[in-house]
Design an enzyme around this catalytic site. Structure first.
Site, mmCIF file in Angstrom:
data_model
loop_
_atom_site.group_PDB
_atom_site.id
_atom_site.type_symbol
_atom_site.label_atom_id
_atom_site.label_comp_id
_atom_site.label_asym_id
_atom_site.label_seq_id
_atom_site.Cartn_x
_atom_site.Cartn_y
_atom_site.Cartn_z
ATOM 1 N N TYR A 26 1.624 -0.167 13.768
ATOM 2 C CA TYR A 26 2.175 -0.604 12.483
ATOM 3 C C TYR A 26 3.602 -0.093 12.321
ATOM 4 C CZ TYR A 26 2.835 -0.803 7.411
ATOM 5 O OH TYR A 26 3.353 -1.030 6.151
ATOM 6 N N GLU A 48 -1.034 -2.703 -0.688
ATOM 7 C CA GLU A 48 -0.484 -1.516 -1.357
ATOM 8 C C GLU A 48 -1.298 -1.179 -2.605
ATOM 9 O OE1 GLU A 48 1.670 0.606 -0.413
ATOM 10 O OE2 GLU A 48 2.821 -0.387 1.164
ATOM 11 N N TRP A 56 -2.852 5.346 3.937
ATOM 12 C CA TRP A 56 -2.485 4.025 4.436
ATOM 13 C C TRP A 56 -3.258 3.687 5.704
ATOM 14 C CZ3 TRP A 56 -0.910 -0.166 2.502
ATOM 15 C CH2 TRP A 56 -0.371 -1.194 3.291
#
Length: 202
Positions: A26, A48, A56
């Site tokens: 990522y 988000e 995350w």
């Protein structure tokens, strides 16, 4: 044996991505890349919102399941979800089973469509907050990177006024970082210059 003078890319990456292969991928291919695609911008906005209170990495691991559960992150389809759909989703062990977050995803799909219709797309609205061009920060340490800024606070207010939920200034800054409104790769990270080179000419 590697030469001691060879560049160590792994050591120079932004430290927040750790050693998990999913997180590294990522960081290396998506985080900070300027996005002008409404479909991608919507997906990241939903992700988000799902992150609040979680890491995350947890969201990245659940991304595929969230995509399947939330109509492929298609705002048109997601906007039609009902209370019964929310109840069904709460039984899905592969996603973030939080009623408020799931309802916010549906609410945000509706708000997204309305805003995009009035602004000629979501991307023009979003990028207007940085005058159409990514902010190129030059931070040397992770501790120097802010969690929110004047711009993220303005964006949060604007989104809330248009009916969006789970869009506080901290979340909005993380979103700005993710979709490339700001380049917050550390200057020591190879991705800093790579991402900077992707900034559009305006």
């Amino acid at each position: 044996m590697k030469s001691s003078t060879a560049p160590n890319t792994e050591a120079r990456r932004c430290g927040w991505c750790g050693t998990d292969p999913l997180y590294i991928a990522y960081h290396d291919s998506e985080w900070g890349v300027p996005s002008f695609d409404d479909a991608h911008l919507f997906e990241m906005l939903i992700l988000e919102g799902q992150q609040a209170g979680l890491s995350w990495l947890t969201i990245l691991k659940k991304r595929a399941a969230l995509r399947e559960a939330l109509a492929g992150f298609d705002p048109q389809r997601l906007a039609r979800f009902t209370a019964a759909d929310i109840e069904r989703l709460l039984d899905n062990p592969g996603i973030v089973r939080n009623r408020a977050k799931l309802q916010a995803a549906v609410t945000n799909a509706r708000a997204f469509l309305e805003l995009a219709a009035h602004e000629g797309g979501f991307a023009p609205f979003l990028w207007s907050f940085v005058e159409g061009r990514p902010v190129q920060n030059r931070f040397r340490r992770l501790v120097d990177i802010p969690t929110q800024t004047t711009v993220s606070r303005r964006l949060a207010r604007a989104l809330k006024q248009r009916g969006f939920q789970f869009v506080g200034p901290t979340m909005c800054y993380a979103y700005m970082q993710a979709v490339g409104l700001v380049n917050d790769h550390l200057v020591s990270c190879p991705r800093h210059e790579e991402v900077a080179s992707l900034a559009p000419d305006i």
